[in-house]
Scaffold this motif. Structure first.
Motif, mmCIF file in Angstrom:
data_model
loop_
_atom_site.group_PDB
_atom_site.id
_atom_site.type_symbol
_atom_site.label_atom_id
_atom_site.label_comp_id
_atom_site.label_asym_id
_atom_site.label_seq_id
_atom_site.Cartn_x
_atom_site.Cartn_y
_atom_site.Cartn_z
ATOM 1 N N ASN A 35 0.825 -1.208 0.000
ATOM 2 C CA ASN A 35 0.000 0.000 0.000
ATOM 3 C C ASN A 35 0.862 1.263 0.000
ATOM 4 O O ASN A 35 0.388 2.352 0.289
ATOM 5 N N GLY A 41 -2.070 0.422 -2.988
ATOM 6 C CA GLY A 41 -2.375 1.831 -2.781
ATOM 7 C C GLY A 41 -1.093 2.622 -2.606
ATOM 8 O O GLY A 41 0.013 2.103 -2.832
ATOM 9 N N CYS A 45 -0.026 3.007 5.575
ATOM 10 C CA CYS A 45 -1.019 3.162 6.638
ATOM 11 C C CYS A 45 -0.924 4.568 7.206
ATOM 12 O O CYS A 45 0.175 5.123 7.334
ATOM 13 N N THR A 46 -2.048 5.151 7.559
ATOM 14 C CA THR A 46 -2.063 6.561 7.922
ATOM 15 C C THR A 46 -1.303 6.852 9.206
ATOM 16 O O THR A 46 -0.909 7.999 9.447
ATOM 17 N N GLU A 158 -10.131 0.169 6.577
ATOM 18 C CA GLU A 158 -10.236 1.016 5.382
ATOM 19 C C GLU A 158 -9.867 2.462 5.720
ATOM 20 O O GLU A 158 -9.148 3.125 4.964
ATOM 21 N N ARG A 159 -10.316 2.927 6.858
ATOM 22 C CA ARG A 159 -10.057 4.317 7.252
ATOM 23 C C ARG A 159 -8.560 4.591 7.424
ATOM 24 O O ARG A 159 -8.082 5.675 7.108
ATOM 25 N N ASN A 161 -6.224 3.097 5.808
ATOM 26 C CA ASN A 161 -5.548 2.737 4.554
ATOM 27 C C ASN A 161 -4.708 1.475 4.697
ATOM 28 O O ASN A 161 -3.616 1.367 4.147
ATOM 29 N N GLY A 163 -5.386 -1.570 3.547
ATOM 30 C CA GLY A 163 -5.275 -2.271 2.270
ATOM 31 C C GLY A 163 -5.650 -3.732 2.301
ATOM 32 O O GLY A 163 -5.456 -4.452 1.321
#
Length: 308
Positions: A35, A41, A45-46, A158-159, A161, A163
């Motif tokens: 991701n 993506g 991850c955020t 999902e929030r 990220n 993946g």
């Protein structure tokens, strides 16, 4: 109930497998994540900034063997009889061609004093051909495969990220454990949007997985991450626990966990220069003592409310 058996700790787990002191040596082998590179993506991850847990000797311009040798040298000065586990920690450490992975893992095992591997990865990066090799590797050395679970809630995944879904996590953990490989998990308590009842329900879902070990981490907001920027803009979307509140959450969580899961840690500790919040001013061992004390005060233990 005796304090020593209120939860199944990692030091006891390691003592049951090794007759000597064992220390993890972190390795940054230069991996990325699906991701981040566009496979799943972009941006990762955020919450993720890998600088927050890489020791000073972990630089990708150094070979795997050099990183491990420098790490072992640091600890051997104080503990000459200590042995070591090479910990492939940064990013996704199974995200490469099988031949390249074999070279890196075997290179680490060839360093004097290394008695096993810990491999941190994502549940969507464990093909069966790699499991075939890891199953063989597990027969000749200590091996722990550690998956980033983070949450059991697909909306949260999902929030942030992530993946992948929790169903993907369950599949990877089950396929790994079926090979008789020790299988670990890592979860973050307090991710945005997750309520206390959701977090405690997570303990039930995690207990249904065939995990050997589990790490609990509090949500930390780290500089340079998308989540830190989100917190700046929308602080109302976050509930950042203070230390005592988080102790209570951990004790409630542990009460609902399967009693045989080995609990490796309750918190993580990002470098002060990178940490945005929360800053509790506590070392990991100090927080662990708080949890142990609270377990005694409440006369409770791991699995007290576990229902198979």
């Amino acid at each position: 109930m005796n304090e020593r058996v209120r939860y199944k700790d990692f030091s006891g787990f390691m003592a049951s497998r090794f007759p000597y002191k064992v220390q993890k040596i972190s390795v940054n082998a230069g991996f990325t994540c699906p991701n981040r590179d566009g496979s799943k993506g972009y941006g990762g991850c955020t919450y993720c900034n890998n600088q927050s847990f890489n020791p000073a000797y972990c630089h990708t311009e150094k070979s795997v063997a050099q990183q491990v040798r420098e790490g072992t040298a640091f600890f051997s000065r104080k503990y000459p009889n200590m042995k070591f586990l090479a910990y492939f920690q940064a990013y996704t450490n199974t995200y490469a061609e099988l031949a390249a992975l074999k070279r890196m893992y075997e290179e680490a095992l060839d360093v004097e004093g290394v008695v096993g591997l810990v491999i941190g990865t994502r549940p969507d990066c464990m093909p069966d051909e790699l499991l075939d090799y890891l199953e063989e590797l597990n027969r000749r050395t200590f091996l722990l495969v550690e998956y980033g679970i983070e949450s059991t809630d697909n909306e949260t995944l999902e929030r942030i990220n992530r993946g992948h879904t929790f169903e993907c996590t369950a599949d990877a953990v089950e396929r790994t454990a079926k090979r008789n490989i020790a299988t670990g998990g890592h979860v973050i308590l307090g991710l945005p949007g997750e309520t206390r009842p959701q977090i405690l329900a997570q303990a039930v879902a995690v207990s249904a997985l065939p995990l050997t070990t589990l790490k609990l981490h509090q949500l930390q907001l780290v500089k340079g991450t998308r989540m830190a920027r989100e917190y700046e803009e929308f602080p109302e979307h976050f509930h950042l626990y203070d230390a005592d509140e988080y102790v209570e959450l951990v004790v409630d969580y542990v009460e609902r966990l399967r009693p045989d899961i080995v609990l490796e840690r309750f918190v993580s500790q990002s470098p002060k220069e990178l940490l945005v919040a929360p800053d509790w001013g506590l070392k990991n061992y100090e927080f662990t003592e708080k949890v142990r004390k609270r377990l005694c005060e409440r006369d409770t233990w791991q699995g007290k409310y576990y229902n198979n």
